[in-house]
Design a protein around this motif. Structure first.
Motif, PDB file in Angstrom:
ATOM      1  N   TYR A   1       0.852  -1.188   0.000  1.00  0.00           N
ATOM      2  CA  TYR A   1       0.000   0.000   0.000  1.00  0.00           C
ATOM      3  C   TYR A   1       0.887   1.238   0.000  1.00  0.00           C
ATOM      4  O   TYR A   1       1.788   1.360   0.829  1.00  0.00           O
ATOM      5  N   GLY A   2       0.621   2.117  -0.934  1.00  0.00           N
ATOM      6  CA  GLY A   2       1.393   3.340  -1.035  1.00  0.00           C
ATOM      7  C   GLY A   2       0.512   4.541  -0.755  1.00  0.00           C
ATOM      8  O   GLY A   2      -0.562   4.698  -1.339  1.00  0.00           O
ATOM      9  N   SER A   3       0.980   5.370   0.169  1.00  0.00           N
ATOM     10  CA  SER A   3       0.264   6.604   0.460  1.00  0.00           C
ATOM     11  C   SER A   3       0.904   7.706  -0.375  1.00  0.00           C
ATOM     12  O   SER A   3       2.024   8.120  -0.106  1.00  0.00           O
ATOM     13  N   GLU A   4       0.195   8.124  -1.402  1.00  0.00           N
ATOM     14  CA  GLU A   4       0.715   9.134  -2.318  1.00  0.00           C
ATOM     15  C   GLU A   4       0.220  10.497  -1.848  1.00  0.00           C
ATOM     16  O   GLU A   4      -0.983  10.704  -1.674  1.00  0.00           O
ATOM     17  N   ILE A   5       1.139  11.405  -1.614  1.00  0.00           N
ATOM     18  CA  ILE A   5       0.823  12.681  -0.991  1.00  0.00           C
ATOM     19  C   ILE A   5      -0.309  13.408  -1.700  1.00  0.00           C
ATOM     20  O   ILE A   5      -1.238  13.907  -1.061  1.00  0.00           O
ATOM     21  N   SER A   6      -0.249  13.466  -3.001  1.00  0.00           N
ATOM     22  CA  SER A   6      -1.271  14.253  -3.716  1.00  0.00           C
ATOM     23  C   SER A   6      -2.081  13.432  -4.701  1.00  0.00           C
ATOM     24  O   SER A   6      -3.037  13.947  -5.273  1.00  0.00           O
TER      25      SER A   6
END
Lengths: 220, 610
Positions: free
Chosen positions: B476-481
């Motif tokens: 799971y990747g939390s992409e800032i924008s």
């Protein structure tokens, strides 16, 4: 040049230096009562609020940083100290990046950039400022005479002057941050601006400490 | 080996054939025969597919290698500014996991997604509560979230605060009760002098009723008029200074509303002299070295309660803490590094014999993965832990150079639980995600990646992956924008299908990457097969023997569960032990350790077979 002792109490960021005696050092036990939370704001997304003081801070800091670059560019050819060249390169890089960040911040909000060529000496306002020859200067900004003097020196003389002036210049940036937080009203609410101001505060304090060490090293 | 890179112009359409190798107009496609030793490109070279990706917010070009994007979810409307990708008030930040839920922190609050179908994460809840940076943990019915900004309010309001002393201001660790996820309630809010930049859940193996939160405040010290006891004096000779400490918060699980600060220990002090600021004073380490920040704070702490250790990434130092008594973290060992600007975060390997520290040179908003940047700067430093002391083994930095408009530096990651190996997946902001093997701590190497082009070709917006973590089979990747991305690893010469399947067996009902759990593999054949694949990859067993073992493994797999299979497993294990003995005796070449590992895994299966 400001007086500076080894452990000078640097300007408190919030403008209130807490000297209150306190029995439990560095502890702040406090649990707030459980408040209701604001679910899914109906206002919808919006950029965070900012004030004229925030805008002025960014505009001024661009000019302030620009002068740090100008100073740093004088190091090559005038010093033989590798640590000073390295410091100058670091300042150029970090403050160059920060100038870009500040410009983006202003542009994204439709605010004016400080005019290139606009001379910071003529900048007026109720920012951290000093008066010199009747002209209001941003805190820590050098006069033309000081810049010329820097350009006219070399070797150990340059090293010493460069470090002293840069410390003075950095101190001014800290004053500007302090003023932003203490000027009253809803300043420094915008997350990016808050983060940026916090970085200026911590980074430049560190560089000041380092430069003072370098100054002492040069005296030996 | 498969490598695919494809431009995406229609972000809502996710072709199922992504794992294939597509040749599209703007894309490149490399493909070599299975088992080929070379990747078909040189990481970081001109032919690295991450170089030259087209820019875009939701339509940037993408490159991936040995991993596949399963889904992307944009931030909900209330957590994004449609005008710009660069509005830092709505940045996605760190992640926590519980059951089928992923909790995504945000400068504006947090969001919760249901990931019971990882290919289709669904927004389950969102809570507006500004304060930045929204570092988040989930534990039982509680969510902890960090706030440090001037605008943070006790009541979670969006209207901000005023002046230097505002009773409504909140900077610290909030505690939400999420037992009713439709109505999360803030049950406590623990104010701290420097706010909360990150925090870490620390469990006490001897007290299941209580947890501790280690709080890392990195921001300015607030006025004593706003919070009693805060002392904004940067003087280590002043015993009341709010610098040079971390905060320890105790949370009684039965009464979380009583969460409170119990101590701000002087973890950087000299034990003998009592000097508060005894660690790195700030500055460089000699000619040509990096300038490291002074150690007056930790940026983040990773606790591994099962081994009684925590790794503190503390500005100018990497620190090992003994946390066997969680209320009282005790500094055991610390290191400095001439290439580190700012010690940022840490990850242990599963055995607790290595620790990786990240260096957030440039603070995360700067482009620090340029081709001209030194590969040891803004990188990971990998340490071996020997007798409680850290020894530098190597550096690992994202191999692919990024552009001037991509903020990039080492950031948050977690282990990928492949048995027998140390593998980490890690976020590099706009540098994307890199998965690398550090089993040999002196020779880390990349085994998979995902990257997008910059958010903008002309402007540097702070964006990219804040965190990339493995959880129950997916990354799971939390992409800032851009939002939340979900990935799967795909088999390659660097990672076999069996190894991925074995990793998928490690399941947690809760996971906060800074509260590191031990990965344990159940006794299953696929685990043994993963070890077998590793044995082959390292030429650890003579080819003839390897073929015999493979045949026997297949035969055993075909047997019904029972006495015969059990006996066959035990016999194969015994033969392998004999192989290992011969290697030790110099009668054969091979990898005795790996052979025994395989034998042990087979015996485990036999032992538990019922």
């Amino acid at each position: 040049m400001k007086a500076f002792s080894g452990h000078r109490v640097l300007p408190a960021l919030l403008g209130v230096v807490a000297l209150t005696a306190c029995g439990s050092p560095s502890k702040a036990p406090s649990s707030a009562p459980p408040p209701p939370i604001d679910r899914m704001s109906e206002e919808g997304p919006e950029g965070y609020r900012y004030t004229d003081a925030d805008v002025q801070f960014m505009q001024n800091m661009i000019l302030h940083h620009a002068q740090a670059l100008e100073m740093s560019r004088r190091a090559p050819g005038r010093t033989e100290r590798e640590d000073i060249l390295l410091l100058a390169r670091r300042i150029e890089r970090s403050q160059g990046d920060e100038i870009a960040l500040m410009k983006r911040w202003l542009e994204a909000r439709g605010e004016e950039l400080p005019e290139s060529g606009h001379h910071p000496h003529e900048h007026h306002g109720h920012h951290a400022a000093e008066r010199e020859h009747g002209v209001e200067l941003m805190a820590g900004m050098l006069t033309e005479a000081q810049l010329d003097q820097l350009a006219a020196t070399e070797g150990p003389e340059f090293d010493r002057l460069f470090l002293q002036l840069m410390v003075y210049h950095h101190e001014g940036a800290l004053d500007m941050v302090e003023e932003l937080f203490s000027v009253g009203g809803r300043t420094a609410q915008d997350p990016e601006l808050f983060q940026f101001a916090s970085h200026v505060n911590s980074d430049q304090r560190i560089e000041i400490t380092r430069m003072l060490e370098m100054l002492r090293a040069g005296e030996r | 080996m498969r490598l695919s890179m494809l431009p995406r112009h229609e972000p809502t359409v996710r072709p199922a054939a992504w794992s294939g190798c597509l040749m599209l107009a703007a894309g490149l496609c490399f493909s070599t025969a299975p088992g080929a030793a070379q990747s078909g490109f040189t990481p970081g070279g001109d032919d690295d597919p991450r170089v030259g990706l087209a820019a875009g917010w939701h339509d940037a070009e993408e490159a991936s290698w040995n991993m596949e994007l399963l889904a992307s979810q944009r931030r909900p409307d209330d957590f994004r500014n449609p005008e710009t990708p660069g509005d830092g008030g709505f940045s996605n930040t760190d992640i926590g996991f519980q059951d089928d839920l992923v909790f995504v922190g945000n400068y504006h609050g947090f969001t919760v997604y249901d990931i019971s179908d990882p290919k289709n994460p669904e927004l389950r809840a969102s809570v507006v509560c500004p304060g930045g940076q929204g570092d988040l943990s989930v534990f039982g019915d509680l969510v902890f979230i960090s706030a440090q900004e001037n605008r943070g309010r006790v009541d979670c309001g969006t209207q901000g605060t005023e002046g230097t002393v505002d009773p409504d201001r909140f900077r610290g660790v909030r505690v939400f009760d999420i037992s009713d996820l439709d109505n999360p309630v803030q049950v406590a809010a623990v104010q701290t002098c420097r706010g909360s930049h990150t925090h870490t859940v620390v469990t006490d193996p001897s007290d299941p009723e209580t947890i501790y939160i280690y709080n890392s405040g990195t921001s300015f010290v607030r006025s004593a008029e706003e919070l009693e006891g805060c002392t904004d004096v940067r003087n280590p000779n002043d015993p009341t200074t709010s610098f040079w400490s971390i905060d320890v918060i105790r949370v009684p699980l039965a009464a979380p509303e009583q969460a409170h600060l119990i101590d701000s220990p002087r973890v950087f002090a000299d034990e003998e002299t009592g000097e508060i600021a005894a660690l790195w004073p700030g500055g460089d380490h000699g000619e040509g070295t990096q300038s490291s920040r002074d150690t007056n704070q930790c940026h983040d702490i990773t606790a591994y309660p099962e081994i009684g250790l925590a790794a503190g990434a503390c500005s100018g130092n990497g620190i090992l803490f003994d946390i066997s008594t969680p209320a009282i973290p005790v500094r055991m060992n610390e290191v400095v590094d001439p290439n580190f600007a700012y010690w940022h975060s840490a990850t242990f390997n599963n055995d607790g014999t290595k620790v990786i520290f990240t260096d957030e040179w440039g603070g995360g908003s700067a482009p620090r993965c340029l081709a001209t940047d030194r590969p040891e700067w803004g990188a990971n430093a990998i340490f071996d832990i020997v007798d409680g002391r850290m020894q530098l083994a190597s550096y690992y930095k994202l191999p692919a150079p990024q552009t001037e408009t991509e903020n990039c530096v080492a950031h948050n990651g977690s282990l990928v639980p492949v048995p027998g190996r140390d593998i980490k997946v890690q976020a590099w902001y706009q540098g994307g995600i890199s998965v690398f093997d550090f089993t040999d701590s002196e020779n880390p190497y990349e085994i998979a990646f995902f990257d997008r082009g910059p958010l903008s070709e002309t402007e540097l917006f702070t964006g990219g992956f804040w965190s990339a973590y493995w959880y129950n089979g997916q990354i799971y990747g939390s992409e800032i924008s851009r939002g939340l991305d979900v990935f799967e690893l795909t088999p390659s010469e660097h990672l076999s299908e069996n190894e991925i399947a074995a990793a998928n067996l490690v399941r947690f009902s809760e996971f906060n990457p800074q509260h590191q759990p031990r990965n344990v593999w159940p006794p299953e054949m696929v685990v043994a097969r993963a070890y077998y694949d590793q044995l082959l990859r390292h030429d650890g067993l003579l080819q003839d023997r390897a073929a015999v073992v493979a045949t026997e493994l297949d035969r055993i797999d075909g047997l019904p569960v029972g006495t015969e299979a059990r006996a066959a497993l035990a016999e194969l294990a015994t033969e392998l032990w004999e192989d290992a003995r011969r290697v030790d005796a110099g009668e054969e070449v091979g990898d005795a350790e790996r052979i025994r590992t395989l034998a042990g895994a087979l015996l485990d299966v036999a032992t538990t077979m019922r």
